[in-house]
Write an enzyme that holds these catalytic residues in place. Structure first.
Site, short mmCIF file in Angstrom:
data_model
loop_
_atom_site.label_atom_id
_atom_site.label_comp_id
_atom_site.label_asym_id
_atom_site.label_seq_id
_atom_site.Cartn_x
_atom_site.Cartn_y
_atom_site.Cartn_z
N TYR A 1 0.83 -1.21 0.00
CA TYR A 1 0.00 0.00 0.00
C TYR A 1 0.86 1.26 0.00
O TYR A 1 0.48 2.27 -0.57
CB TYR A 1 -0.99 -0.01 1.18
N GLU B 1 2.66 -30.84 16.30
CA GLU B 1 1.89 -30.25 15.19
C GLU B 1 0.69 -29.43 15.66
O GLU B 1 0.53 -28.28 15.29
CB GLU B 1 1.41 -31.36 14.24
N ASP C 1 0.64 -35.75 13.15
CA ASP C 1 -0.29 -36.78 12.71
C ASP C 1 0.44 -37.81 11.86
O ASP C 1 1.45 -37.49 11.23
CB ASP C 1 -1.38 -36.15 11.82
#
Lengths: 368, 368
Positions: free
Chosen positions: A98, A198, A249
Site C-alpha cells: 500500500y 503439530e 499426525d
C-alpha cells in the site's frame, strides 16, 4: 548473527543504491543481480542436509525495455525498506504494497504496482541479493505458534526491554513472533531437547500435564505448517546443541510438516541456511505405532484421496526416498489407505500422549 | 460467574445422571431435554440486543427406537465430561471423540461413534441443557488472538498460579486461551476502552507504536473471525463498563466480524448471553472514510463476487437493516463494487493507522 541484523541491512541497502548511482555516473546501466529461485535452481544438498539454491544468477538491468519496469519496482521496494529501517518501524508486505501503491503521487498516471503479486517476488529478490531475511528489512511475516519451557526471552522492542519467562505463561504459552533475531535474545535455555507438536490441542494437553517441566524440554507447537518465525526459532534452538524431535499426525500432511522443518521447502529454499534444521528427528505418529500399540488399530481413520496423492509425491522426493524407513511408512499408507491422528493417542486416557512420547524418546525410537 | 464454573458443571452432570436413574427406578424411560438450536428457534431479541434461542424445546427419550442410540451417545458424552472434570484434565472435542471411539471395548461389535460429526452436536445439546459452556466441561476450543494493554491476568492452571502482565509482553502479546473464566481472573484492568483490530498485522503495527499505552486502551486482535474465547473476553471487558470499538476491513467479511462480536452469530446463538457484546461500536473502516480521507480513493481494490453476495445477505438481516447507516454502507459496496483494507491506512505513512483511529475515536465517529 551480527551480519544479519537490521543495522547491517541498512548498510547493504545503502551500498546497493550507491553502486547503482555509480553505474549511472559512469554512463552505464545500473544492474541488480539475484539468484534464480525457480525449481531448476533448487537442489537437495547432501553436505548441508537440506534444499538450497544452486549457482544460477539472474541480472536485471535498467536500460532494457523488458526489464526497466521491474528494475524500477525493485528499487522502489528497496527504498521503502530503507525508510522503514531508518524510522525503526515495521509493517507487513501488505503494508509495503500500500505504501508503494500510494507513493507515486497524483501527477503520475500509471500505477507503480497494481497487485501485491507484483511486489512479493521483488522482496524475495532483495532477500536473496542482499543475503538477509525480510524480517531484517522490518517486514513482519505471519506469525503462528506458541512455546512453553525453561527459557527466558529478552525482547527489545520499541525502546523497551521485556523479559519473558516461557515457564510462567500459564495455559497460554509465549506467542512466537515474526522475527526472533532482531532485538531478541534467548538468555536462558535450560532443556534436554525441543519437542515440536503439530497441533495446538495436543500442545495444550501436554502443557496441562507439565510435560515440558517433567521432561525438561522446550515445548513448541507451530499450529500446523510452521511459520518462518517458528522454523527460525527451532533452528536457533538446534544451534544451541539441543536435539529437536517432531511429533505430528500419521499422514502425509503431518509428515510434511516434519520435512519442511528438517530440510526446508521449495518455496523457502532461498532461506534454508536460516530455517532448515537437518538434525531434527521424527518421534511419531508412525504406521509402525499401529503395530506396536495394538489399541491404535481401531482409532485409525480413512485417508482421503489428497492424503494418498501427497504420500505418492513424497515418495518421489529423493531426500525422503533415500530413507527406507520413510519409504516403508509411505507405502503402508498407500496400501492400507488409513491415517492416524495424534489426537487418537488420548483414546485410552488423556495422559497417554505423554506416556507414548516419554517411552519413544527414552528408547530413541525415531525416524531419520 | 460462580454458577458457571467447573465445580457447578460437575454438580449439574451428577444431577442429570441421578435424575435419569430415578426415572429408570420408577419404571419410566429416562429423558433428556434441550433447546432447539435450528434457525427457526433463533431470534434477534431487541431487549437484549443480540441473537438468542427461543422457547422451543426438544425431548429425547431412551425408550424410542429412533432416539435410543442418540440418547445413549448423549449419556456417553456427559459421562466422559464428568470424568475430565474429576481428573481436572482438559481435552479438545477431537480428544473427546477418540475417547468415545475407544471406550466401547473389544467385546462390542458396533462402534458408539464413527464420525466426530456425531459427537459435536451432542456437546452443544449438553451446553444448552445444562446452561453452561463446553469450556466449563473441560473441553478446549480453538484458541486464537492476542492482547496488549494495562491488564493483569491471574491464571490458575494445573495447580500453579501465574500472573501475566499484558503491558509487558513485548512484540508477542498475551495469547487468548480457550477458557477465560475457569481458574482465571482479570485482576487489574486500567483502560479507557477496548479496541478490537481484525488483522494481526495491524495489531502489530499499533503495538509497535504503543497505541494502547498512549491511548489507554486494551488492544485485541481476534486474527479474523473471533474465537469463542476472544468473544468471551471482549464480553467480560465490556461488563467492566469499558466501551468496545471494533476496527476491520471495509468489506462485508470484515464488517461481519464486528456483527458477530456485537449480536452473536447463528451458530453460537445458544451462547449469546456469554459472548455477545451489544454495546460494541464500529470505528472503521467505512465507505464514508473514502469520502472523508480522499487519498484512500486510490487505495481501494475491487470487491470480489463473494464480497458482494455477503453484503447483499447482510442487508437482509433485520438486526443490521434497522440501522440506516449500515444500509448506506452496504449499498455503497454494492454500487461501487469496491472494498478497502485496513492495511491501506498505512499508505501515506506507517503511523497513519493510529492517527486515523485517534481522530475517529475522539470525534466519536462510530457506526451503531
Amino acid at each position: 548473527m551480527a551480519k544479519k541484523d537490521s543495522e547491517a541491512a541498512l548498510e547493504k541497502l545503502e551500498t546497493l543504491g550507491k553502486n547503482m548511482i555509480a553505474e549511472v555516473m559512469r554512463g552505464s546501466s545500473p544492474e541488480f543481480e539475484t539468484a534464480v529461485r525457480s525449481r531448476g535452481n533448487i537442489n537437495y544438498d547432501e553436505s548441508f542436509g537440506y534444499l538450497r539454491l544452486g549457482e544460477k544468477k539472474e541480472t536485471r538491468t535498467f536500460v532494457n525495455v523488458g526489464q526497466a519496469r521491474k528494475f524500477m519496482q525493485t528499487v522502489a521496494v528497496a527504498s521503502k525498506c530503507k525508510k522503514f529501517l531508518e524510522e525503526k518501524s515495521h509493517t507487513s508486505i501488505r503494508g509495503l504494497f500500500y505504501q508503494l501503491k500510494y507513493s507515486l503521487g497524483d501527477d503520475v498516471e500509471e500505477e507503480l504496482f497494481t497487485e501485491q503479486s507484483e511486489s512479493n517476488p521483488l522482496i524475495e529478490d532483495l532477500e536473496v541479493a542482499l543475503t538477509l531475511k525480510r524480517e531484517d528489512l522490518n517486514l513482519n511475516t505471519d506469525r503462528k505458534g506458541v512455546v512453553a519451557g525453561e527459557m527466558t526471552v529478552v525482547d527489545r522492542f520499541g525502546g523497551d526491554e521485556t523479559k519473558i519467562d516461557c515457564a510462567k505463561q500459564g495455559r497460554s504459552g509465549w506467542a512466537i513472533p515474526s522475527d526472533v533475531d532482531n532485538g531478541m535474545e534467548f538468555e536462558k535455555v535450560d532443556a534436554n531437547y525441543v519437542l515440536v507438536v503439530e497441533k495446538d490441542a495436543l500442545w495444550q494437553r501436554l502443557n496441562e500435564d507439565k510435560f515440558w517441566k517433567k521432561e525438561g524440554c522446550i515445548l513448541i507447537t507451530p499450529k500446523g505448517q510452521a511459520s518462518r518465525g517458528c522454523r527460525r526459532l527451532i533452528k536457533k534452538l538446534s544451534q544451541k546443541k539441543l536435539p529437536v524431535y517432531v511429533f505430528t499426525d500419521c499422514d502425509a500432511w503431518g509428515w510434511y510438516i516434519y520435512w519442511a522443518i528438517k530440510t526446508g521447502s521449495m518455496n523457502l529454499a532461498y532461506l534454508a541456511d536460516d530455517i532448515a534444521t537437518p538434525s531434527a528427528r521424527f518421534v511419531g505418529v508412525t504406521m509402525q505405532d499401529i503395530v506396536d500399540y495394538d489399541f491404535l488399530g481401531k482409532l485409525t481413520i480413512n485417508a482421503k484421496e489428497v492424503d494418498l496423492k501427497r504420500a505418492q509425491e513424497m515418495m518421489d522426493y529423493p531426500w525422503i526416498a533415500r530413507h527406507k524407513e520413510w519409504v516403508n511408512e509411505l507405502k503402508t499408507v498407500l496400501k492400507t489407505k488409513k491415517k492416524l491422528e495424534q489426537d487418537a493417542l488420548q483414546g485410552p486416557r488423556l495422559s497417554f500422549v505423554g506416556e507414548y512420547l516419554r517411552e519413544k524418546i527414552k528408547a530413541k525410537k525415531f525416524l531419520p
